[in-house]
Design a protein around this motif. Structure first.
Motif, PDB file in Angstrom:
ATOM      1  N   PHE A   1      20.764 -23.686  -7.849  1.00 19.68           N
ATOM      2  CA  PHE A   1      20.891 -22.972  -9.298  1.00 19.68           C
ATOM      3  C   PHE A   1      19.790 -23.341  -9.838  1.00 19.68           C
ATOM      4  CE2 PHE A   1      25.225 -25.112  -8.044  1.00 19.68           C
ATOM      5  CZ  PHE A   1      25.612 -23.695  -7.614  1.00 19.68           C
ATOM      6  N   ALA A   2      19.052 -24.368 -10.340  1.00 17.98           N
ATOM      7  CA  ALA A   2      17.838 -24.611 -11.244  1.00 17.98           C
ATOM      8  C   ALA A   2      16.767 -23.743 -10.773  1.00 17.98           C
ATOM      9  CB  ALA A   2      17.903 -26.113 -11.508  1.00 17.98           C
ATOM     10  N   GLY A   3      16.585 -24.241  -9.317  1.00 16.57           N
ATOM     11  CA  GLY A   3      15.145 -23.603  -8.761  1.00 16.57           C
ATOM     12  C   GLY A   3      15.431 -22.006  -8.598  1.00 16.57           C
ATOM     13  N   ARG A   4      16.672 -21.712  -8.646  1.00 13.77           N
ATOM     14  CA  ARG A   4      16.619 -20.192  -8.496  1.00 13.77           C
ATOM     15  C   ARG A   4      16.371 -19.622  -9.805  1.00 13.77           C
ATOM     16  NH1 ARG A   4      19.856 -16.751  -5.019  1.00 13.77           N
ATOM     17  NH2 ARG A   4      20.217 -14.916  -5.965  1.00 13.77           N
ATOM     18  N   ALA A   5      16.323 -20.065 -10.678  1.00 13.40           N
ATOM     19  CA  ALA A   5      16.215 -19.809 -12.107  1.00 13.40           C
ATOM     20  C   ALA A   5      14.987 -20.000 -12.531  1.00 13.40           C
ATOM     21  CB  ALA A   5      16.938 -20.295 -13.268  1.00 13.40           C
ATOM     22  N   ILE A   6      14.268 -20.949 -12.072  1.00 10.18           N
ATOM     23  CA  ILE A   6      12.575 -21.261 -12.414  1.00 10.18           C
ATOM     24  C   ILE A   6      12.051 -20.196 -11.440  1.00 10.18           C
ATOM     25  CG2 ILE A   6      11.105 -22.796 -12.021  1.00 10.18           C
ATOM     26  CD1 ILE A   6      13.348 -25.065 -12.458  1.00 10.18           C
ATOM     27  N   ARG A   7      12.579 -19.968 -10.169  1.00  8.60           N
ATOM     28  CA  ARG A   7      11.667 -19.068  -9.386  1.00  8.60           C
ATOM     29  C   ARG A   7      11.615 -17.557 -10.028  1.00  8.60           C
ATOM     30  NH1 ARG A   7      14.097 -22.494  -5.400  1.00  8.60           N
ATOM     31  NH2 ARG A   7      15.726 -21.390  -5.196  1.00  8.60           N
ATOM     32  N   ARG A   8      12.821 -17.107 -10.506  1.00  7.28           N
ATOM     33  CA  ARG A   8      12.855 -15.951 -11.159  1.00  7.28           C
ATOM     34  C   ARG A   8      11.980 -15.742 -12.348  1.00  7.28           C
ATOM     35  NH1 ARG A   8      16.515 -12.036 -10.628  1.00  7.28           N
ATOM     36  NH2 ARG A   8      18.075 -13.303  -9.272  1.00  7.28           N
ATOM     37  N   MET A   9      12.072 -16.710 -13.225  1.00 10.24           N
ATOM     38  CA  MET A   9      11.371 -16.917 -14.299  1.00 10.24           C
ATOM     39  C   MET A   9       9.646 -16.803 -13.974  1.00 10.24           C
ATOM     40  SD  MET A   9      12.944 -19.363 -17.253  1.00 10.24           S
ATOM     41  CE  MET A   9      13.740 -20.415 -16.307  1.00 10.24           C
ATOM     42  N   ALA A  10       9.409 -17.485 -13.018  1.00 11.27           N
ATOM     43  CA  ALA A  10       8.152 -17.484 -12.596  1.00 11.27           C
ATOM     44  C   ALA A  10       7.600 -16.259 -11.828  1.00 11.27           C
ATOM     45  CB  ALA A  10       7.648 -18.744 -11.811  1.00 11.27           C
ATOM     46  N   GLY A  11       8.560 -15.035 -11.631  1.00 10.59           N
ATOM     47  CA  GLY A  11       8.083 -13.933 -11.092  1.00 10.59           C
ATOM     48  C   GLY A  11       8.036 -14.089  -9.709  1.00 10.59           C
ATOM     49  N   ARG A  12       8.655 -15.292  -9.132  1.00 13.67           N
ATOM     50  CA  ARG A  12       8.916 -15.144  -7.646  1.00 13.67           C
ATOM     51  C   ARG A  12      10.048 -14.783  -7.063  1.00 13.67           C
ATOM     52  NH1 ARG A  12       6.097 -21.149  -6.061  1.00 13.67           N
ATOM     53  NH2 ARG A  12       4.641 -21.042  -7.383  1.00 13.67           N
ATOM     54  N   ASP A  13      10.355 -14.756  -5.448  1.00  7.75           N
ATOM     55  CA  ASP A  13      11.405 -14.377  -5.203  1.00  7.75           C
ATOM     56  C   ASP A  13      12.561 -15.541  -5.626  1.00  7.75           C
ATOM     57  OD1 ASP A  13      13.730 -14.298  -3.160  1.00  7.75           O
ATOM     58  OD2 ASP A  13      12.320 -13.074  -1.992  1.00  7.75           O
ATOM     59  N   PRO A  14      13.784 -15.031  -6.076  1.00  9.92           N
ATOM     60  CA  PRO A  14      14.534 -16.472  -6.539  1.00  9.92           C
ATOM     61  C   PRO A  14      15.257 -16.914  -5.293  1.00  9.92           C
ATOM     62  CG  PRO A  14      15.543 -13.921  -7.062  1.00  9.92           C
ATOM     63  CD  PRO A  14      14.117 -13.864  -6.428  1.00  9.92           C
ATOM     64  N   ARG A  15      15.175 -16.432  -4.296  1.00 11.49           N
ATOM     65  CA  ARG A  15      16.122 -17.072  -3.217  1.00 11.49           C
ATOM     66  C   ARG A  15      15.396 -18.440  -2.740  1.00 11.49           C
ATOM     67  NH1 ARG A  15      16.018 -11.889   0.663  1.00 11.49           N
ATOM     68  NH2 ARG A  15      13.957 -12.115  -0.242  1.00 11.49           N
ATOM     69  N   LEU A  16      16.208 -19.025  -2.020  1.00 10.80           N
ATOM     70  CA  LEU A  16      15.582 -20.417  -1.626  1.00 10.80           C
ATOM     71  C   LEU A  16      14.331 -20.224  -1.002  1.00 10.80           C
ATOM     72  CD1 LEU A  16      19.055 -21.853  -0.186  1.00 10.80           C
ATOM     73  CD2 LEU A  16      17.859 -22.738  -2.150  1.00 10.80           C
TER      74      LEU A  16
END
Lengths: 382, 382
Positions: free
Chosen positions: A282-297
């Motif tokens: 959950f948290a990492g998914r949101a952070i990855r998306r905010m950072a412009g990365r692929d939100p998936r694991l």
């Protein structure tokens, strides 16, 4: 003993993920020097401002020649020329139009170089603009910048770039539920995971948890059932607790919501394995998306055969640690319930068993997420 | 035009690698706080100083009970008990010896909790020391510390660790051979690669290149043939240039040796693609080994079918960029000789063709090193 109320209606993992995906997006762009752009994500396409290369130059080390003077040269008919040695990347001397590679040329004792192969005009030469004309797209937006991308940008004489801003991740250690040992175990783990995912971790106490200034707030601990859920109480009081309890094991007591200021806030259980998995899912998914990365694991997924039965409870999405066997299959290890983070450390990867499944029988093919630690992957490195 | 002498006897890539492997080893250990140990490599086995957990505690959220009081409980025969809700990781209340999971218990309106499944003593309980007894090995030396390893170490109440010291990598921009554009392109790329490989990059000028204080010196540029090889001249004058020229394309003009003080020194060509590949093959290998990591290329390797012929010169180890095709095979892209770093940026991976090989025919299976950028790998992530 007082009887306390557990979460009555946990959210499915799918619903929690859909909530998170709808709640946040890529952050705005900021300009950084190329020298500080390693690991960042481009916020825009990058175009060449000048032709690359800016002049005709040698594509490899060799001798710059006038191509027509090598006409007829061969192993049995070397042609000796006065030729200038040029290094790859070096501009061609005035009047030359091709490069004879070192292995097809032999410098003579007295003077000149014997060419044992003919070249045509333009052979082994990068023409001005051949790699990219002015205005050509070098890298597209959303590219993550590693060594080779940074090299190309520097070749193009770019000095500043627009990249996606790094999310400011406020980590709040709310304290353990009932065991002092829990309190210290999650901070280093979560900070390392936040950095891995492109976030900027900062740590504060519960009193400042929901103040402005963060892009996402992670409150660790204090999510326990009943009276121990002080984090949930604090978030519900100061903002909005949209999801309270998720059908994820480990991680049932996670909470998801927003602060009064509208900032995404997640409550992660203090128990280390549950903290890790609610972060990853959950948290990492949101952070990855905010950072412009692929939100998936951020783990590679690969179908593999399980040599032993993987058991899971219906109604819960369950993370099952697996390890490699010498025969190339995987098998479940001790569960997180049994050995906590030790199961994660001893695992080579994990399987996510959906809430509608009771698990997988021995011999079935399962989707394995691989940690890919160097030296343990079944695919050799060399 | 003056005639200059090319390297007459380039080293094979194998010999260069053997020289490098013999010339350096893992650096000494240093103590760091767990909070700063992310990405570092353990210099020793880590043992538990205390039992984990330090008391009997709940393995999952549920109700702590005396197991014998649940005897006979079932879906059609619930047993109502006064039971205490405990969170995963929480210590068991005095007198209880098992935990009934939340899904097998239903709190009653008035008082008590209906148990719909019997548990045995120890069920869903982590006994004191069950995860690890005092003295048990938690992580073995050489483990690289990621989020889950850091979490386990913090659980074990470790605060400082012995990790392998990060190699100090001195990067010296010696200047381009003949083209001004080359000078600026390599620094950001090589600094990012050094950080990826666990080194601490620092940048100095050629005057200070071979002074003490570094674990390895990388001199970039000035390796060109003939009069342009000022870096080689400088290293030969101040130390020892053991390998001058390597049969690697791109990268023929690389040099390898030692400073007068005995520090490993590598001369990387200034042309960006040659700089990248001599870094990856030689300098990075030394840095990864010093940092305690696997010295091999930090890319996953996988056998894949090439849909088109891969051509390579005999007598040179050649790096050939490849990209994925929709049918799951790979095909060579433009060569580094043609488009420099742009070939590396557009590639999904690369093939290393040995100096004894002319390449690989279409349809053959080749070992592909994969960049594994997220979103491009043929193996889905989710």
């Amino acid at each position: 003993m007082a009887v306390m109320e557990p979460r009555s209606n946990p959210s499915s993992v799918e619903r929690a993920i859909a909530w998170i995906d709808a709640a946040n997006g890529r952050l705005a762009a900021e300009a950084v020097p190329v020298s500080e752009a390693s690991g960042r994500v481009l916020a825009e396409d990058i175009c060449a401002a000048y032709p690359i290369p800016s002049a005709d130059c040698a594509a490899l080390d060799g001798f710059a020649v006038r191509a027509r003077e090598t006409l007829g040269a061969g192993a049995y008919h070397p042609i000796v020329l006065a030729a200038c040695l040029v290094a790859a990347g070096g501009a061609l001397p005035e009047g030359t139009d091709a490069v004879v590679p070192l292995e097809h040329a032999e410098p003579q004792q007295d003077a000149g170089v014997a060419m044992v192969e003919a070249v045509a005009a333009g052979d082994n030469v990068h023409r001005r603009g051949a790699i990219a004309g002015a205005g050509a797209i070098l890298l597209t937006g959303s590219t993550r910048l590693g060594p080779r991308q940074l090299g190309l940008l520097a070749c193009a004489r770019l000095t500043r770039l627009l990249v996606v801003r790094r999310p400011r991740v406020r980590i709040v250690i709310a304290g353990s539920v009932m065991s002092g040992a829990v309190e210290d175990s999650d901070g280093p783990m979560i900070r390392a995971a936040v950095e891995r995912d492109g976030g900027l971790p900062e740590t504060t106490g519960l009193a400042d948890a929901f103040a402005a200034g963060a892009d996402i707030v992670l409150v660790i601990g204090g999510t326990g059932p009943g009276a121990a859920d002080k984090s949930a109480t604090a978030l519900a009081a100061s903002g909005e607790l949209s999801i309270r309890g998720v059908a994820l094991r480990p991680g049932e007591t996670a909470g998801i919501g927003r602060t009064a200021g509208g900032t995404l806030a997640m409550l992660l259980p203090g128990a280390p394995a549950a903290c890790l998995w609610t972060y990853e899912m959950f948290a990492g998914r949101a952070i990855r998306r905010m950072a412009g990365r692929d939100p998936r694991l951020p783990f590679r997924r690969r179908p593999m055969t399980t040599a032993r039965k993987i058991v899971s409870a219906v109604g819960l999405t369950e993370i099952c640690a697996v390890r490699y066997r010498p025969d190339g299959a995987v098998e479940p290890t001790a569960s997180f319930a049994e050995t906590g983070l030790k199961a994660a450390v001893e695992a080579d990867g994990f399987v996510i068993v959906s809430e509608t499944s009771e698990g997988h029988p021995a011999g079935s093919v399962v989707d394995v997420y691989l940690y890919d630690d160097i030296g343990t992957s079944p695919e050799a490195r060399a």
